[in-house]
Each structure stands twice: as C-alpha cells, then as structure tokens.
Design a protein around this motif. Structure first.
Motif, PDB file in Angstrom:
ATOM      1  N   LEU A  35      32.847  39.475  44.154  1.00 29.18           N
ATOM      2  CA  LEU A  35      32.459  39.249  42.765  1.00 29.18           C
ATOM      3  C   LEU A  35      33.674  39.061  41.864  1.00 29.18           C
ATOM      4  CD1 LEU A  35      30.463  39.329  40.351  1.00 29.18           C
ATOM      5  CD2 LEU A  35      30.615  41.819  40.444  1.00 29.18           C
ATOM      6  N   PHE A  36      34.688  39.919  42.033  1.00 24.72           N
ATOM      7  CA  PHE A  36      35.817  39.916  41.104  1.00 24.72           C
ATOM      8  C   PHE A  36      36.931  38.934  41.487  1.00 24.72           C
ATOM      9  CE2 PHE A  36      34.303  44.440  40.540  1.00 24.72           C
ATOM     10  CZ  PHE A  36      33.704  44.198  39.314  1.00 24.72           C
ATOM     11  N   VAL A  37      36.953  38.470  42.743  1.00 28.54           N
ATOM     12  CA  VAL A  37      38.080  37.653  43.187  1.00 28.54           C
ATOM     13  C   VAL A  37      37.953  36.199  42.728  1.00 28.54           C
ATOM     14  CG1 VAL A  37      37.190  36.773  45.394  1.00 28.54           C
ATOM     15  CG2 VAL A  37      39.622  37.347  45.167  1.00 28.54           C
ATOM     16  N   VAL A  38      36.764  35.779  42.342  1.00 30.47           N
ATOM     17  CA  VAL A  38      36.573  34.373  41.983  1.00 30.47           C
ATOM     18  C   VAL A  38      37.372  34.006  40.737  1.00 30.47           C
ATOM     19  CG1 VAL A  38      34.877  32.647  41.267  1.00 30.47           C
ATOM     20  CG2 VAL A  38      34.329  34.239  43.103  1.00 30.47           C
ATOM     21  N   ALA A  39      37.349  34.867  39.715  1.00 27.57           N
ATOM     22  CA  ALA A  39      38.010  34.531  38.450  1.00 27.57           C
ATOM     23  C   ALA A  39      39.501  34.215  38.619  1.00 27.57           C
ATOM     24  CB  ALA A  39      37.795  35.660  37.440  1.00 27.57           C
ATOM     25  N   PRO A  40      40.297  35.063  39.301  1.00 28.55           N
ATOM     26  CA  PRO A  40      41.718  34.710  39.448  1.00 28.55           C
ATOM     27  C   PRO A  40      41.971  33.512  40.359  1.00 28.55           C
ATOM     28  CG  PRO A  40      41.226  36.705  40.689  1.00 28.55           C
ATOM     29  CD  PRO A  40      40.023  36.408  39.852  1.00 28.55           C
ATOM     30  N   LEU A  41      40.963  33.123  41.166  1.00 29.71           N
ATOM     31  CA  LEU A  41      41.142  31.973  42.051  1.00 29.71           C
ATOM     32  C   LEU A  41      40.667  30.663  41.424  1.00 29.71           C
ATOM     33  CD1 LEU A  41      39.997  33.468  45.499  1.00 29.71           C
ATOM     34  CD2 LEU A  41      42.338  33.048  44.717  1.00 29.71           C
ATOM     35  N   LEU A  42      40.088  30.709  40.237  1.00 28.87           N
ATOM     36  CA  LEU A  42      39.528  29.500  39.619  1.00 28.87           C
ATOM     37  C   LEU A  42      40.552  28.374  39.458  1.00 28.87           C
ATOM     38  CD1 LEU A  42      37.027  30.851  36.921  1.00 28.87           C
ATOM     39  CD2 LEU A  42      36.541  29.911  39.179  1.00 28.87           C
TER      40      LEU A  42
END
Length: 514
Positions: A35-42
């Motif tokens: 859930l949380f890893v997507v934002a920094p990988l955008l």
C-alpha cells in the motif's frame, strides 16, 4: 467450508499462539508495504510508461476505491464462509495482482492490476483481524490487535522506504515481484494455522471455545452436553444426558426460534434447536435460571419465560436479559463515522508532510522525521491496545481523539523549527494511533457475531477519510499553506470526539441496567 442458511462461519481453533500472531503481523506488514510503497515509486513508474506523475496517481486512487467498495462485501462473505479459506484465496489473488503489476506491459494493464490488488487487500486485513480477535480473550484482545496492526505501521516507516531504495537500485518492478512471492508463500501457513484441530475421542464432552474466560461453554464437535431445560413434548427431561452429532455455532449466543441466526448455540442435524441447551447458567450449575427458554415444540419461550433467548456476556459469565436485542445498525454507522473523521485528521497531516518540507527546503530531514513518526505510531498502538484491555475502549478512543486534536495543533505551531517538529510529530503519532486498536476492540465487543463485517466497514471508513484528506488537503496547502491544514485536521477530531461520546455500550443497548 460454507456455513449453510446464512449462518456465520464457525471458528473453532482454540486459543492463539505466538506463531499465529507473528504470521498475522507479517501479513499486515507485506500488505501495508504494498500500500505505502507505490507513492515513492510513482516517478519511476511514470518514466517507464511515459505518463505524467499526476497520471500515475490514478494507481493509488484505483487501489483505494477498490478497497473501499469491496471491503464491506468481503467482510460479509468472510462472516458466512470459513475465514481461513477466504484469507487464503485473498492472499493468492493479492500475489497474482502484484505479479501482474510487475509484469504489466502497459499502463492500462498496470491500472487493472492495482484494482485487483485493492479488491484482494480488502479481504485480507479485516479477515486477519477477525481471526485473531475471536481467538483472544477479552482481557488481551485490543493488545493483540495492536500487535498485529503494528505490522501495518511498521510498513509505513520500514517497508515503504526499503521498497523505494529497491526501486532506485534494482527497478520498481523488483519490489512487486518480492511482494508477490512473499504473499503467495504466506498463503500456505494461513491454510493450516487457523483450521480446527481434532478433538481426541477420549476427551471431555465439553470444551471452552473462543472467549474461554467469559463463561461460555460450547459443546464438543461430536457430542452435546446434558440438556438442562424441561421439555413438555418429550424432547428432553431434567437431568437427562442426551448426545447427538451436530454442528456447533458460535459460543456467544443462544437460539430463539428454529432458524439459524448469527447468535446460535447448538444446531441439531435437522436444523432445529433445543432452547437452553449447552448454556451454562450464571451460577455454574447448568440448571436453567430465571428467564430460561423451555422447549414447546415451536422454539419460542414457554409461558412465564422472560428471556428472548439471547445472552449477554460479561467478564464473569453469561446473563440472560429479559429485554435483550441486537445493537442497532445506527451504532455501527456512528462507530465507523468516527474512524472516517479520525483518518481525515491523521492523514491530512501525514499525506502532505513531505511535500511541505520539500517546499520549505528541508527535504533532507524527511526520512528521519518519518522514522520518528512511525516509531511513535507503533508505540501509540501498543499503549492504546493495553489501555483498551484494562478500561472501557470508548474512553480510550475519546482520550486518543482529544490528544490527537491537541498535538496536531502543536505540530502546526512548531512546524518552522525542525527539532521541535520531530518531537511534536512523535507525540502526535503516539496519541493518534492509540485510537485504532481501541476502536477495533469496541467494534468486536459490540458485534462479535459480525466481527469481520464491522472491521471491514471500519477499514473502508479509514480509506474514505484518507481519500478525503488528500482531496481537501491539496487545495488547502496550495492556497493557505501547510499549518492551516493542520488546524483543520485538529478541528475535525473534535466532532469525532463528540460522536464517540454518544456511543452506548452493549449493556445499555440491550436494555440492561448499567
């Protein structure tokens, strides 16, 4: 294993081992990391598919919407089917969605994979919480829920940064390959840990299930205990030991008619029930006390009976109230509304913290501030769980909401000073995250027979509040700056405190004197 005729699924695994708690914690950690890893990988995902960073934000939105929509339905299914089977299927589906994310040839396929991941995640978290909560005694329920929930919070400050570093040096697809493999492997122990354990043939005719310290006794899978009620139609006489092979229901209720309800005690093979069977009287004698239900062939209370057939549990035993009824749906709505307001207050601060620090020229301190925030959240969850097990959970939620409002205002005041900001963020996280395990404990106590459904609605409410924080916070930060958003978040915690104050406990809802 399906529970026929809409009966709640039967969870008959006695007790809860440390290994089960560790497995539940690891599951929450991996799902939270996804859930949380997507934002920094955008940014890296945007470069791979030649789309804008704003466009890749749809990945987060699609996941959240799928979760909010699917979570209540997933909880409904989980309460009517074997929870362990639902969890295993959800983990396999979640693994497949992450594999699809890693192997997606185009942005459309990637977006679809994130929707499927949201659907699967909606069935994992609440089901894990329900499996744990129904196997934990009331004196430790909130504390154990806090331990399991800390896996999600640990993903906030360990899993997401680790995934971000992995994306930088290996590629963003590798992060989702690891998540896919991890969740797939977890499905195997989950398929075994939560299964009912065979009872030795030479064992006692009765065993304690679920809440062992609450005085509720459930019959063995192969035999019923003695029938305690006097039945004029010959189905049972006082002192008669009758045995029958039948299904056992949840250990927290009785039957008022011949149909299967979420609060059933013992169901015979012909789907009929014998009132007052397998219920231990408050005095521990096994005899029907005042208000017991006598069998008259209809399943309704006999003349002179004062009980409606439902029981109320306390820390000492079972009581049969004269005016017992289920808690109204309005109580559940009010409870999950509190979670939405709390989530708005908390995530309006968290979502835009890094953005505000970058704009303020303090990008270098973001990782350290987030680590302090995450540690504070874990500590707060543990403290909140322990307090909820030793006091009224509603009092804990109200205290946490009051402290959340106060500390969020403090964060706004000290935002320009980094040292003070670090301390204020840790205090805010500790206060805010003490709320969640106490809230979960309160919901399970109110609706034990529908625990997964209520926890699913609660998680949906959390995502609604998170989404609202993002939708409202962006324009506010753009127009007024970051500290004014924090004052709005603190103000929203106040009506949450007021609504939490208005929730009656179960004894009042059932008409019991307080």
């Amino acid at each position: 294993m399906q529970s026929p005729h809409g009966e709640p699924a039967v969870d008959s695994v006695p007790g809860l081992s440390a290994g089960s708690v560790a497995l539940a914690w690891l599951t929450q950690f991996l799902v939270g990391t996804d859930l949380f890893v997507v934002a920094p990988l955008l940014p890296r995902i945007a470069a791979s598919f030649a789309v804008s960073v704003a466009g890749t934000g749809l990945l987060v939105t699609a996941f959240s919407i799928a979760y909010v929509v699917a979570s209540p339905f997933a909880g409904w299914v989980s309460d009517r089917w074997d929870r362990a089977s639902v969890l295993v299927v959800a983990l396999v589906l979640f693994s497949a969605a992450n594999a699809g994310t890693a192997l997606a040839p185009g942005f459309g396929v990637l977006l679809t994979a994130r929707v499927v991941a949201g659907l699967a995640a909606a069935a994992t978290g609440p089901t894990v919480y329900a499996l744990v909560s129904v196997r934990t005694g009331p004196r430790a329920r909130a504390q154990v829920l806090a331990v399991v929930g800390s896996g999600l919070l640990t993903a906030l400050w360990v899993g997401a940064p680790a995934g971000s570093l992995l994306g930088r040096y290996v590629g963003w697809r590798a992060a989702f390959v690891i998540l896919a493999a991890g969740t797939f492997l977890l499905a195997f122990p989950h398929a075994w840990v939560w299964r009912p354990r065979p009872t030795p043939a030479s064992g006692a005719a009765e065993r304690t299930t679920g809440r062992a310290d609450e005085g509720v006794r459930a019959p063995d899978a192969t035999a019923r205990p003695a029938t305690a009620a006097t039945a004029p139609d010959g189905t049972g006489r006082p002192g008669t030991d009758t045995t029958a092979t039948g299904r056992t229901g949840r250990p927290d209720a009785a039957v008022t008619d011949g149909t299967a309800h979420p609060e059933t005690a013992t169901t015979a093979p012909d789907r009929t029930t014998r009132p007052a069977e397998a219920v231990t009287a408050p005095d521990g004698t096994g005899r029907p006390g005042a208000g017991s239900t006598a069998a008259n062939g209809t399943g309704r209370p006999a003349a002179g009976s004062t009980s409606t057939g439902k029981i109320r549990r306390s820390g000492t035993g079972v009581t049969l109230p004269g005016t017992a009824r289920r808690p109204r749906a309005g109580i559940a709505v009010a409870a999950v509304a509190v979670t939405t307001l709390w989530a708005f207050s908390v995530y309006s601060l968290y979502t835009f913290l890094a953005v505000a620090l970058h704009a303020d020229g303090r990008a270098g301190v973001v990782p350290w501030l987030l680590v302090g925030y995450g540690i504070g959240a874990v500590v707060g969850g543990q403290v909140g769980g322990r307090c909820a097990d030793r006091a009224d959970p509603v009092r804990v939620t109200r205290s946490a909401l009051a402290l959340t409002a106060g500390t969020e205002a403090v964060v706004a005041l000290v935002f320009p000073r980094t040292g003070a900001l670090a301390g204020a963020l840790a205090l805010f996280a500790s206060a805010a995250y003490a709320f969640f395990p106490a809230q979960q404990r309160h919901l399970v106590d109110l609706f034990p027979e529908r625990a997964t459904a209520l926890l699913s609605w609660n998680n949906s409410a959390l995502f609604v509040g998170l989404s609202l924080a993002g939708a409202v916070g962006g324009p506010v930060v753009h127009a007024l700056g970051y500290p004014p958003l924090l004052y709005i978040g603190a103000a929203v915690a106040v009506p949450a405190w007021l609504v939490a104050r208005g929730r009656p406990d179960r004894s009042r809802e059932e008409g019991e004197p307080s």
